[in-house]
Design a protein around this motif. Structure first.
Motif, PDB file in Angstrom:
ATOM      1  N   PHE A  99       0.797  -1.219   0.000  1.00  0.00           N
ATOM      2  CA  PHE A  99       0.000   0.000   0.000  1.00  0.00           C
ATOM      3  C   PHE A  99       0.831   1.271   0.000  1.00  0.00           C
ATOM      4  O   PHE A  99       0.321   2.344  -0.236  1.00  0.00           O
ATOM      5  CB  PHE A  99      -0.974  -0.003   1.178  1.00  0.00           C
ATOM      6  CG  PHE A  99      -1.935  -1.140   1.087  1.00  0.00           C
ATOM      7  CD1 PHE A  99      -3.006  -1.097   0.200  1.00  0.00           C
ATOM      8  CD2 PHE A  99      -1.752  -2.288   1.846  1.00  0.00           C
ATOM      9  CE1 PHE A  99      -3.876  -2.177   0.076  1.00  0.00           C
ATOM     10  CE2 PHE A  99      -2.622  -3.367   1.727  1.00  0.00           C
ATOM     11  CZ  PHE A  99      -3.677  -3.310   0.844  1.00  0.00           C
ATOM     12  N   VAL A 100       2.113   1.135   0.273  1.00  0.00           N
ATOM     13  CA  VAL A 100       2.949   2.334   0.287  1.00  0.00           C
ATOM     14  C   VAL A 100       4.016   2.294  -0.797  1.00  0.00           C
ATOM     15  O   VAL A 100       4.729   3.266  -0.989  1.00  0.00           O
ATOM     16  CB  VAL A 100       3.617   2.574   1.663  1.00  0.00           C
ATOM     17  CG1 VAL A 100       2.572   2.855   2.719  1.00  0.00           C
ATOM     18  CG2 VAL A 100       4.479   1.397   2.067  1.00  0.00           C
ATOM     19  N   LEU A 101       4.110   1.164  -1.480  1.00  0.00           N
ATOM     20  CA  LEU A 101       5.033   0.978  -2.619  1.00  0.00           C
ATOM     21  C   LEU A 101       6.496   0.827  -2.238  1.00  0.00           C
ATOM     22  O   LEU A 101       7.227   0.079  -2.848  1.00  0.00           O
ATOM     23  CB  LEU A 101       4.873   2.105  -3.654  1.00  0.00           C
ATOM     24  CG  LEU A 101       5.249   1.769  -5.089  1.00  0.00           C
ATOM     25  CD1 LEU A 101       4.504   0.558  -5.610  1.00  0.00           C
ATOM     26  CD2 LEU A 101       5.000   2.965  -5.999  1.00  0.00           C
ATOM     27  N   LEU A 102       6.927   1.545  -1.174  1.00  0.00           N
ATOM     28  CA  LEU A 102       8.349   1.491  -0.838  1.00  0.00           C
ATOM     29  C   LEU A 102       8.553   1.568   0.668  1.00  0.00           C
ATOM     30  O   LEU A 102       8.058   2.477   1.329  1.00  0.00           O
ATOM     31  CB  LEU A 102       9.084   2.663  -1.501  1.00  0.00           C
ATOM     32  CG  LEU A 102      10.546   2.866  -1.117  1.00  0.00           C
ATOM     33  CD1 LEU A 102      11.416   1.714  -1.576  1.00  0.00           C
ATOM     34  CD2 LEU A 102      11.075   4.178  -1.692  1.00  0.00           C
ATOM     35  N   ASN A 103       9.262   0.579   1.225  1.00  0.00           N
ATOM     36  CA  ASN A 103       9.720   0.631   2.611  1.00  0.00           C
ATOM     37  C   ASN A 103      11.237   0.717   2.607  1.00  0.00           C
ATOM     38  O   ASN A 103      11.889   0.140   1.742  1.00  0.00           O
ATOM     39  CB  ASN A 103       9.297  -0.621   3.388  1.00  0.00           C
ATOM     40  CG  ASN A 103       7.799  -0.676   3.634  1.00  0.00           C
ATOM     41  OD1 ASN A 103       7.113   0.336   3.620  1.00  0.00           O
ATOM     42  ND2 ASN A 103       7.288  -1.874   3.837  1.00  0.00           N
ATOM     43  N   ARG A 123       0.708  -3.224  -7.406  1.00  0.00           N
ATOM     44  CA  ARG A 123      -0.280  -2.228  -7.820  1.00  0.00           C
ATOM     45  C   ARG A 123       0.227  -1.213  -8.821  1.00  0.00           C
ATOM     46  O   ARG A 123      -0.445  -0.217  -9.077  1.00  0.00           O
ATOM     47  CB  ARG A 123      -0.799  -1.478  -6.591  1.00  0.00           C
ATOM     48  CG  ARG A 123      -1.830  -2.276  -5.852  1.00  0.00           C
ATOM     49  CD  ARG A 123      -2.111  -1.701  -4.477  1.00  0.00           C
ATOM     50  NE  ARG A 123      -2.528  -2.775  -3.590  1.00  0.00           N
ATOM     51  CZ  ARG A 123      -3.747  -3.295  -3.571  1.00  0.00           C
ATOM     52  NH1 ARG A 123      -4.674  -2.814  -4.349  1.00  0.00           N
ATOM     53  NH2 ARG A 123      -4.036  -4.304  -2.773  1.00  0.00           N
ATOM     54  N   VAL A 124       1.408  -1.432  -9.366  1.00  0.00           N
ATOM     55  CA  VAL A 124       1.876  -0.438 -10.335  1.00  0.00           C
ATOM     56  C   VAL A 124       1.070  -0.567 -11.622  1.00  0.00           C
ATOM     57  O   VAL A 124       0.628  -1.641 -12.008  1.00  0.00           O
ATOM     58  CB  VAL A 124       3.396  -0.553 -10.656  1.00  0.00           C
ATOM     59  CG1 VAL A 124       4.219  -0.425  -9.403  1.00  0.00           C
ATOM     60  CG2 VAL A 124       3.704  -1.820 -11.412  1.00  0.00           C
ATOM     61  N   HIS A 125       0.862   0.566 -12.264  1.00  0.00           N
ATOM     62  CA  HIS A 125       0.096   0.576 -13.506  1.00  0.00           C
ATOM     63  C   HIS A 125       1.001   0.597 -14.722  1.00  0.00           C
ATOM     64  O   HIS A 125       0.556   0.438 -15.839  1.00  0.00           O
ATOM     65  CB  HIS A 125      -0.859   1.770 -13.518  1.00  0.00           C
ATOM     66  CG  HIS A 125      -1.857   1.701 -12.408  1.00  0.00           C
ATOM     67  ND1 HIS A 125      -2.828   0.725 -12.367  1.00  0.00           N
ATOM     68  CD2 HIS A 125      -1.998   2.434 -11.285  1.00  0.00           C
ATOM     69  CE1 HIS A 125      -3.545   0.887 -11.264  1.00  0.00           C
ATOM     70  NE2 HIS A 125      -3.062   1.907 -10.585  1.00  0.00           N
TER      71      HIS A 125
END
Ligand SMILES: Nc1ncnc2c1ncn2[C@@H]1O[C@H](COP(=O)(O)OP(=O)(O)O)[C@@H](O)[C@H]1O
Ligand SMILES: [Mg+2]
Length: 142
Positions: free
Chosen positions: A61-65, A81-83
């Protein structure tokens, strides 16, 4: 290299052993179905490097940790979830790959395959039974 895992702990151990070989500049491309154990594997990687597996959460949900540790920093991305490649480009993925002290780990890597470097270490996790996983690690000559 093909490893069999029969528990979360074993999967983490396999990952931690791999992480011990990291020197900085590695990219780890993770694939496998939902629930295969990609995030568990990242926990093991981070434990191998940092010593604290509990800090790792799914970045869906945040794409990057980001997990800083000494001179190495683990960047944990999730392409679920990348488009398109532009999503990854806009969060600076290509620049991360250039950082000599970065370990860049990508879940659902096949979704951004065009952006992955040739040198990426490919990890595929297959679920064979509720606790049984087949983990295929392709170090690509490194
Ligand atoms: N041998 C195993 N290795 C990794 N995870 C396992 C194993 N056996 C059962 N599991 C379970 O599978 C799930 C893997 O979840 P997760 O790592 O979030 O998957 P993904 O990130 O691939 O969607 C967890 O609920 C974990 O407890
Ligand atoms: Mg995950």
């Amino acid at each position: 290299m093909i490893e069999e895992s029969h528990s979360v702990e074993q999967t983490e151990m396999i990952a931690a052993r791999l992480a011990e070989t990291f020197r900085g500049g590695e990219c780890i491309a993770l694939d496998g179905e939902m629930g295969a154990g990609k995030t568990q594997f990242v926990r093991g990687l981070v434990r191998g490097l940092v010593g604290d597996p509990h800090a790792v959460a799914s970045p869906t949900f945040v794409l990057l940790n980001v997990y800083p540790h000494g001179h190495l920093t683990v960047y944990h991305l999730d392409a679920y979830r990348v488009h398109g490649p532009q999503d990854f480009e806009s969060i600076g993925f290509p620049e991360l790959l250039e950082q000599p002290n970065a370990i860049v780990v990508v879940e659902w890597a096949s979704r951004v395959s065009d952006l992955l470097p040739e040198r990426a270490i490919r990890v595929n996790i297959e679920s064979l039974a509720p606790e049984h996983r087949r983990i295929t690690i392709d170090r690509n000559g490194t």
